[in-house]
Design a protein around this motif. Structure first.
Motif, mmCIF file in Angstrom:
data_model
loop_
_atom_site.group_PDB
_atom_site.id
_atom_site.type_symbol
_atom_site.label_atom_id
_atom_site.label_comp_id
_atom_site.label_asym_id
_atom_site.label_seq_id
_atom_site.Cartn_x
_atom_site.Cartn_y
_atom_site.Cartn_z
ATOM 1 N N VAL A 42 0.837 -1.205 0.000
ATOM 2 C CA VAL A 42 0.000 0.000 0.000
ATOM 3 C C VAL A 42 0.873 1.256 0.000
ATOM 4 C CG1 VAL A 42 -1.606 1.347 1.400
ATOM 5 C CG2 VAL A 42 -2.024 -1.084 1.034
ATOM 6 N N GLN A 89 -9.121 -7.744 0.718
ATOM 7 C CA GLN A 89 -9.528 -6.374 0.389
ATOM 8 C C GLN A 89 -9.707 -5.538 1.640
ATOM 9 O OE1 GLN A 89 -12.856 -6.059 -2.258
ATOM 10 N NE2 GLN A 89 -12.094 -7.642 -3.656
ATOM 11 N N SER A 143 -6.221 -4.489 2.913
ATOM 12 C CA SER A 143 -5.647 -3.463 2.039
ATOM 13 C C SER A 143 -6.367 -2.132 2.201
ATOM 14 C CB SER A 143 -5.710 -3.920 0.580
ATOM 15 O OG SER A 143 -4.921 -5.064 0.377
ATOM 16 N N SER A 144 -7.682 -2.201 2.323
ATOM 17 C CA SER A 144 -8.459 -0.966 2.467
ATOM 18 C C SER A 144 -8.147 -0.259 3.776
ATOM 19 C CB SER A 144 -9.953 -1.286 2.385
ATOM 20 O OG SER A 144 -10.281 -1.844 1.133
ATOM 21 N N THR A 180 -4.829 1.323 3.380
ATOM 22 C CA THR A 180 -4.811 2.376 2.361
ATOM 23 C C THR A 180 -5.347 3.692 2.904
ATOM 24 O OG1 THR A 180 -5.049 0.774 0.574
ATOM 25 C CG2 THR A 180 -5.710 3.028 0.095
ATOM 26 N N VAL A 181 -6.387 3.640 3.718
ATOM 27 C CA VAL A 181 -7.028 4.873 4.192
ATOM 28 C C VAL A 181 -6.042 5.797 4.912
ATOM 29 C CG1 VAL A 181 -8.745 5.801 5.778
ATOM 30 C CG2 VAL A 181 -9.360 3.934 4.248
ATOM 31 N N GLN A 232 -8.551 7.113 -4.419
ATOM 32 C CA GLN A 232 -8.013 6.026 -3.592
ATOM 33 C C GLN A 232 -8.544 6.081 -2.164
ATOM 34 O OE1 GLN A 232 -3.771 5.682 -3.640
ATOM 35 N NE2 GLN A 232 -3.630 5.484 -5.868
ATOM 36 N N PRO A 252 -11.430 2.620 -0.905
ATOM 37 C CA PRO A 252 -11.418 1.618 0.180
ATOM 38 C C PRO A 252 -12.607 1.749 1.112
ATOM 39 C CG PRO A 252 -9.699 3.256 0.516
ATOM 40 C CD PRO A 252 -10.215 3.454 -0.864
ATOM 41 N N GLN A 268 -15.251 0.026 -0.722
ATOM 42 C CA GLN A 268 -15.016 -1.422 -0.695
ATOM 43 C C GLN A 268 -15.383 -2.018 0.660
ATOM 44 O OE1 GLN A 268 -10.902 -1.686 -1.818
ATOM 45 N NE2 GLN A 268 -11.360 -2.026 -3.988
ATOM 46 N N ILE A 269 -14.976 -1.334 1.729
ATOM 47 C CA ILE A 269 -15.316 -1.823 3.063
ATOM 48 C C ILE A 269 -16.827 -1.904 3.233
ATOM 49 C CG2 ILE A 269 -15.225 -1.287 5.525
ATOM 50 C CD1 ILE A 269 -12.475 -0.043 5.043
#
Length: 625
Positions: free
Chosen positions: A74, A185, A188-189, A192-193, A333, A337, A340-341
């Motif tokens: 990330v 995911q 990663s999310s 990423t945040v 980006q 996430p 996605q979450i």
């Protein structure tokens, strides 16, 4: 198996005979579990999700590796937009002074290397995480399998078989699929945040604050939707278990359903439960599916605000075009996430709902552990009941203050009307149920102090309802004694008259049969189960209507075989046809859980009591027939 608990418990190890199972089907109302049970308990998402994640503890080093790879991947991917923004600035500045292609080439090479390494680390993270998830599900499945063997028989009395199988198969599979599809995911999310947010504050803290406005909106929207969908996912999987139970029972007893012409009623029950599952599934998926479009709406509002404010700053010269380009990418980006979450919440909720059902099974009360100690070495086979008390339902006592002695080598016949407690008596000897009072001894040793495996290894049992597994006839006979030699198997088969019909089969003892016995008749299947008990050579033998499925001629032959099988060992014979137990050493007549008479066949007939009345009623029925 479906008999009322206060009358008679199910046969041990038995899935339920076709007759009993189907009679329950054609009489039942909406389902074996009842509509009131479905969804009555709200999903405890947090505790169950935490417990599910904690099951990965044995793989903690691999989990740490996954986290390290995820963080590194990330961070590298987060640097990409900033590096690309630098390349954009080189190109934009080149319109006035000429493009520095060397610097541009170096910048693009760095970007390519960063993205390649980031992708490689992401692949490694996914590979290791897949191993962790599948290992966790494998361990969960193993724990459930081990748990099933530690559960008392009364648990299976209360639990429809299809519902239990649904937990062991469907729910565990759903847990695995949900973890597989969400954890990578989700991890990663979550990384990423903060990484993207840090880069956004580095470029422009004003625009970053605008982007942060979407966070509380996201949390509010997600929380509101999750709160409404939690119970629906529980209802969905409970309805799935209920429907599976009905289908399993229907297919098990399909012959009887057709015989009594109850297809329409069975179909009506199926349609009702199928519609209920459809409604629960639709509500769960629809409500949780609202998360994605609502998150996109919030993300689009956030993007518009950033685009307008950022454009004005670029126009005023307070923000470079490359940094604005990078910030727009970071904005996507940042919201991606979060989206996605939110979108994974329906999968995660479904998985945790299934995990809750599996945990309910794992948390079910277990049978009393075996006592420590050395098992008794004696194998004479003396059984004593000393003031025994037992009840399936504490408010409805079945056996009270029962005492009896079965001497070594003695054949004890137990007779009485249905529901008198005959099968319960032998189930207590096998410790399929625990006593509520008194004790039972084997050769002077309390059976409660003997390890169950040791106790049951001394006992052979032949049930009224046959149970065969898919395999050869030879393997089914040898199931009673894994160490049996081919000669032992042939000897047992000849003694129980299995050999005479097996020889007529094309493959003989290597004939493969399925769990229902294939093309074998009911009597032939019963003969195989008797041969199985014969080859085990137990010190205590229990026969529960063992000859009820064979013809009269075969029964006469089996009486001689049973006499040889019972020699030198204590035997309990449960019988309805009193003509089959005339030579028993002791006959017990039971009514309402109590022994009302005991003695030999001749003495009981002479007394003119309950046994005589039973015998006369059967004799009269035979005369009429």
């Amino acid at each position: 198996m479906s008999a009322a608990p206060e009358n008679r418990g199910p046969h041990p190890g038995q899935a339920g005979g076709t007759m009993k199972t189907t009679e329950r089907i054609v009489r039942q109302s909406p389902g074996p579990m009842g509509s009131g049970m479905v969804g009555q308990k709200a999903l405890a998402f947090g505790p169950n999700a935490k417990r599910l994640v904690s099951r990965m503890a044995p793989y903690r080093m691999r989990v740490i590796g996954v986290i390290v790879f995820a963080v590194a991947s990330v961070i590298l991917s987060t640097l990409g937009p900033k590096l690309l923004g630098h390349a954009t600035n080189i190109i934009f500045a080149g319109f006035r002074t000429g493009i520095d292609y060397g610097s541009l080439r170096n910048a693009l090479i760095v970007v390519a290397v960063v993205y390649v390494v980031s992708s490689l680390l992401s692949w490694l993270q996914g590979y290791i995480l897949n191993d962790v998830v599948q290992g966790t599900v494998r361990d969960l499945r193993s724990d459930v399998e081990a748990k099933v063997h530690r559960l008392p028989l009364e648990y299976f009395d209360r639990q429809p078989r299809g519902e239990l199988l649904s937990r062991v198969t469907n729910d565990i599979d759903n847990v695995g699929q949900s973890l597989q599809q969400t954890l990578s995911q989700l991890l990663s999310s979550l990384v990423t945040v903060p990484a993207v947010l840090g880069m956004m504050f580095w470029i422009s803290w004003e625009l970053a604050l605008i982007a942060l406005v979407s966070v509380p909106l996201t949390m509010f929207v997600t929380g509101a939707v999750m709160k409404r969908s939690q119970g629906q996912f529980v209802a969905q999987w409970r309805r799935t278990g209920t429907l599976n139970a009905h289908i399993e029972e229907t297919y098990t007893g399909h012959d009887l359903v057709r015989t009594f012409g109850r297809q329409d009623e069975v179909h009506a029950v199926f349609a009702e439960q199928n519609d209920a599952l459809y409604a629960a599934s639709f509500k769960a998926q629809f409500v949780s599916g609202l998360i994605m479009p609502l998150m996109r709406f919030v993300g689009n509002l956030n993007f518009v605000a950033i685009a307008v404010v950022g454009g004005l700053r670029v126009a005023s010269g307070t923000l470079s075009l490359g940094d604005f380009q990078a910030f727009i990418q970071y904005s996507n980006q940042f919201t991606m996430p979060l989206t996605q979450i939110a979108s994974m919440m329906n999968l995660l909720q479904s998985g945790v709902a299934s995990a809750e059902r599996v945990f309910e099974l794992l948390d079910a009360p277990e049978q009393i552990p075996d006592a420590d100690g050395t098992p008794a070495a004696s194998t004479k086979g003396e059984i004593r009941f000393e003031h025994v008390a037992f009840a399936y339902d504490p408010e409805k006592p079945l056996i009270q203050d029962l005492s009896l002695v079965a001497a070594p080598g003695q054949t004890v016949a137990i007779v009485g009307p249905t529901g008198a407690g005959k099968t319960t008596l032998v189930n207590l000897v096998m410790r399929f149920y625990e006593l509520h009072g008194g004790r039972i001894t084997l050769d002077g040793v309390d059976v409660a102090s003997i390890p169950r495996a040791e106790l049951r290894s001394r006992i052979g049992m032949v049930l009224q309802d046959t149970w065969l597994f898919e395999g050869t006839i030879r393997d089914n006979i040898a199931y009673g004694n894994p160490n049996a030699t081919p000669d032992d198997i042939i000897t047992a088969a000849k003694a129980t008259f299995v050999d005479r019909f097996v020889r007529s089969l094309p493959d003989g003892y290597d004939t493969v049969i399925d769990g229902d016995g294939g093309s074998l008749s009911a009597g032939e299947r019963q003969l195989i189960t008797i041969a199985r008990a014969f080859v085990a050579q137990p010190s205590l033998l229990i026969l529960d209507e063992a000859t009820s499925s064979v013809d009269t001629r075969t029964e006469l032959l089996l009486q001689h075989a049973m006499a040889a099988l019972r020699s030198d060992r204590t035997s309990f014979v449960i019988a309805h046809r009193l003509s089959t137990i005339r030579d028993a050493d002791l006959i017990l007549v039971m009514e309402n859980g109590s022994i009302v008479e005991q003695g030999t066949h001749d003495s009981l007939l002479a007394s003119g009591g309950a046994y005589a009345r039973l015998y006369e009623s059967q004799f009269a029925a035979e005369e009429v027939a």
